[in-house]
Structure formats: C-alpha cells, structure tokens
Design a protein around this motif. Sequence first.
Motif, short mmCIF file in Angstrom:
data_model
loop_
_atom_site.label_atom_id
_atom_site.label_comp_id
_atom_site.label_asym_id
_atom_site.label_seq_id
_atom_site.Cartn_x
_atom_site.Cartn_y
_atom_site.Cartn_z
N ARG A 105 -5.83 76.94 74.33
CA ARG A 105 -5.76 76.26 75.62
C ARG A 105 -6.32 77.15 76.73
NH1 ARG A 105 0.46 74.04 75.11
NH2 ARG A 105 0.15 72.78 73.22
N PHE A 106 -5.99 78.44 76.67
CA PHE A 106 -6.51 79.39 77.65
C PHE A 106 -8.02 79.47 77.56
CE2 PHE A 106 -8.05 83.64 78.62
CZ PHE A 106 -7.53 83.86 79.90
N GLU A 107 -8.53 79.52 76.34
CA GLU A 107 -9.97 79.61 76.11
C GLU A 107 -10.69 78.38 76.66
OE1 GLU A 107 -12.87 80.74 72.39
OE2 GLU A 107 -11.17 79.42 72.03
N MET A 108 -10.14 77.20 76.40
CA MET A 108 -10.77 75.97 76.85
C MET A 108 -10.74 75.85 78.38
SD MET A 108 -9.41 73.22 74.02
CE MET A 108 -10.29 71.87 74.80
N LYS A 109 -9.71 76.42 79.00
CA LYS A 109 -9.56 76.28 80.44
C LYS A 109 -10.38 77.31 81.21
CE LYS A 109 -6.06 75.80 84.05
NZ LYS A 109 -4.60 75.77 84.34
N PHE A 110 -10.41 78.55 80.74
CA PHE A 110 -11.00 79.63 81.52
C PHE A 110 -12.32 80.16 80.97
CE2 PHE A 110 -6.41 79.87 82.37
CZ PHE A 110 -6.44 79.74 83.75
N ILE A 111 -12.62 79.89 79.71
CA ILE A 111 -13.87 80.37 79.12
C ILE A 111 -14.75 79.17 78.85
CG2 ILE A 111 -14.93 81.65 77.23
CD1 ILE A 111 -12.29 83.10 76.86
N SER A 112 -15.83 79.08 79.57
CA SER A 112 -16.70 77.90 79.49
C SER A 112 -17.46 77.87 78.18
CB SER A 112 -17.68 77.90 80.66
OG SER A 112 -18.56 76.81 80.57
N LYS A 113 -17.26 76.79 77.45
CA LYS A 113 -18.02 76.55 76.22
C LYS A 113 -18.51 75.11 76.24
CE LYS A 113 -15.93 79.95 73.17
NZ LYS A 113 -15.31 80.17 71.85
N THR A 114 -19.62 74.86 75.62
CA THR A 114 -20.21 73.52 75.69
C THR A 114 -20.52 72.94 74.32
OG1 THR A 114 -22.42 74.48 75.94
CG2 THR A 114 -21.24 73.96 77.95
N ASP A 115 -20.61 71.63 74.30
CA ASP A 115 -21.02 70.88 73.12
C ASP A 115 -22.20 70.01 73.47
OD1 ASP A 115 -19.39 71.70 71.07
OD2 ASP A 115 -17.79 70.31 71.56
N MET A 116 -23.04 69.71 72.49
CA MET A 116 -24.14 68.77 72.68
C MET A 116 -23.62 67.37 72.40
SD MET A 116 -26.52 70.77 73.67
CE MET A 116 -27.92 69.66 73.67
N ARG A 117 -23.72 66.47 73.38
CA ARG A 117 -23.27 65.09 73.23
C ARG A 117 -24.40 64.15 73.59
NH1 ARG A 117 -17.61 66.27 73.65
NH2 ARG A 117 -17.06 64.12 73.12
N LYS A 118 -24.38 62.96 72.98
CA LYS A 118 -25.41 61.96 73.25
C LYS A 118 -24.77 60.68 73.77
CE LYS A 118 -28.90 63.74 70.05
NZ LYS A 118 -29.86 63.40 68.98
N ILE A 119 -25.31 60.17 74.88
CA ILE A 119 -24.80 58.96 75.52
C ILE A 119 -25.89 57.89 75.51
CG2 ILE A 119 -23.80 57.96 77.60
CD1 ILE A 119 -22.03 60.04 76.27
N TYR A 120 -25.57 56.74 74.94
CA TYR A 120 -26.50 55.60 74.91
C TYR A 120 -26.19 54.67 76.07
CZ TYR A 120 -28.78 51.30 73.36
OH TYR A 120 -29.54 50.16 73.29
N ILE A 121 -27.23 54.24 76.80
CA ILE A 121 -27.06 53.39 77.97
C ILE A 121 -28.05 52.23 77.92
CG2 ILE A 121 -27.13 53.23 80.50
CD1 ILE A 121 -26.47 56.18 80.64
N GLU A 122 -27.57 51.03 78.19
CA GLU A 122 -28.43 49.87 78.44
C GLU A 122 -28.33 49.56 79.93
OE1 GLU A 122 -27.77 46.49 75.99
OE2 GLU A 122 -27.99 47.60 74.11
N TYR A 123 -29.46 49.39 80.57
CA TYR A 123 -29.50 49.25 82.01
C TYR A 123 -30.49 48.17 82.44
CZ TYR A 123 -33.73 52.00 81.33
OH TYR A 123 -34.95 52.42 80.89
#
Length: 234
Positions: free
Chosen positions: A144-162
């Motif tokens: 929990r400490f790591e997730m809150k204070f140490i920035s880490k990222t994931d690659m995510r994909k978002i599909y949008i119809e517009y």
Amino acid sequence: MTLQEISFRLALAIIIGGVIGYEREYTNSPAGFRTHILVALGAAIISLIQVEMVNRSMLLIAEDANLSNSIKIDMGRLGAQVISGIGFLGAGTILHTKGSIKGLTTAASLWVVACVGLAIGLGYYTISILGGISIVIVLATLKRFEMKFISKTDMRKIYIEYIERDKVIEVFEKHIYGRGIKVKNIEFYMDNQEVNGSNSCLFTLKVPKSLEINEVILSCATDKNILKIYEVLE
C-alpha cells in the motif's frame, strides 16, 4: 530428533509458507498458496535431513574416534544448494509483457520462504517466526505504501466510439488532466462510420497503478460526443 519435533517443524513450515502464499494468491500472483507451502516444506525437509546427517555422524564418531578424520560435517552444504536451486522456480514466475516485467516480488517471496524453511528445519524458531511475520508485513503492508508514494505505471488501452473526431481528443485530455496519465498512442478507425455514423479509436495510456482507470472511463462517458467507452483487456 523425536517424531514430535520433526512434525512440529514441518507443521510450522506449512503454516508460515501458507500465510505468505495466501497473500500472493490473493493478489493473483503466478505462484500462490500451495507453491509457497511446498517451497517452505521442501526447504525444511532438506534442513531436517542435514541435521539428521550431522547427528548420525556425531554418533558414529562417538562410537569410533578414528572416524573423526574421515567423516566431514558441513552444516551449510545442502542449504546452500536450496538457496541457489530455488532460482529456477523463481525465474518461472517472472513474466515479460508489453515492455514491463512482472513477478519479481513473487520470485523474491519464493526465495525468502525457502530461507525460512531452512531456518525452521534447523530449529531456529525465533528467526523463523519473526522472519515469517516480517515477510507478510513487507508483502501486504508495504504494498500500500509503494502504491501510494512510489509512482509506478501500467500500459492500458481504452476503446472509444465518438461522433466528432476533433472533439474526442480534447474531451479525453480534459478528463485525464492532472491524473498522471500519459497518452502513448492513438489509433483511429473508420469501420463504424457506415453502420451508425460514428467513428472509433483506441488510446494506449501509461497509467499509474494507484489510479482506478474506471474513474476516467466513467468521467468520459458523461460527454455527449462519446457514444461508447471501455477498457480493452488483452
């Protein structure tokens, strides 16, 4: 050693390995409950074998003092093989996907569980129990400490119809502003235009692990220009 002593050490290995394995299982890690128990149990068995070998050697030397020069006792040999040999199992839990490496924590937990198992088998109960508690604290609490204070990222994909292409980027950037999200790539598709008059695109994002992507999706979904939006799971 007595049967009761052997049984107690093996049971302690199962308990400590199971507690640590449960935390890994709960987080959907590659190696979970049973794997950690087996690693701790196996290491404890090796330690017990080592202790029995030493005890038997000492009995033989006590019966015949001349054997002291021919019987060599090395308390650390089998344990050293466990520490180095557990590497192949840890390597199997490490996954390389989309430019990121996952499973290192699980690999480390397997290695340290093996160390605890060795300590249990050798009869170092204080070290074993305190070590097991420390491992659980590191895996559960410090996450929990790591997730809150140490920035880490994931690659995510978002599909949008517009509806309008010019507005979709503006709208999306407005909703992700200030959230620490970086747009890595945008792919536009024209397949849906002939069907319902809309267009679609795919955003590839670099998202902090501490951020719930559903918050962004729900926020964007309120805009009239966006007809459909969801995360693409691969």
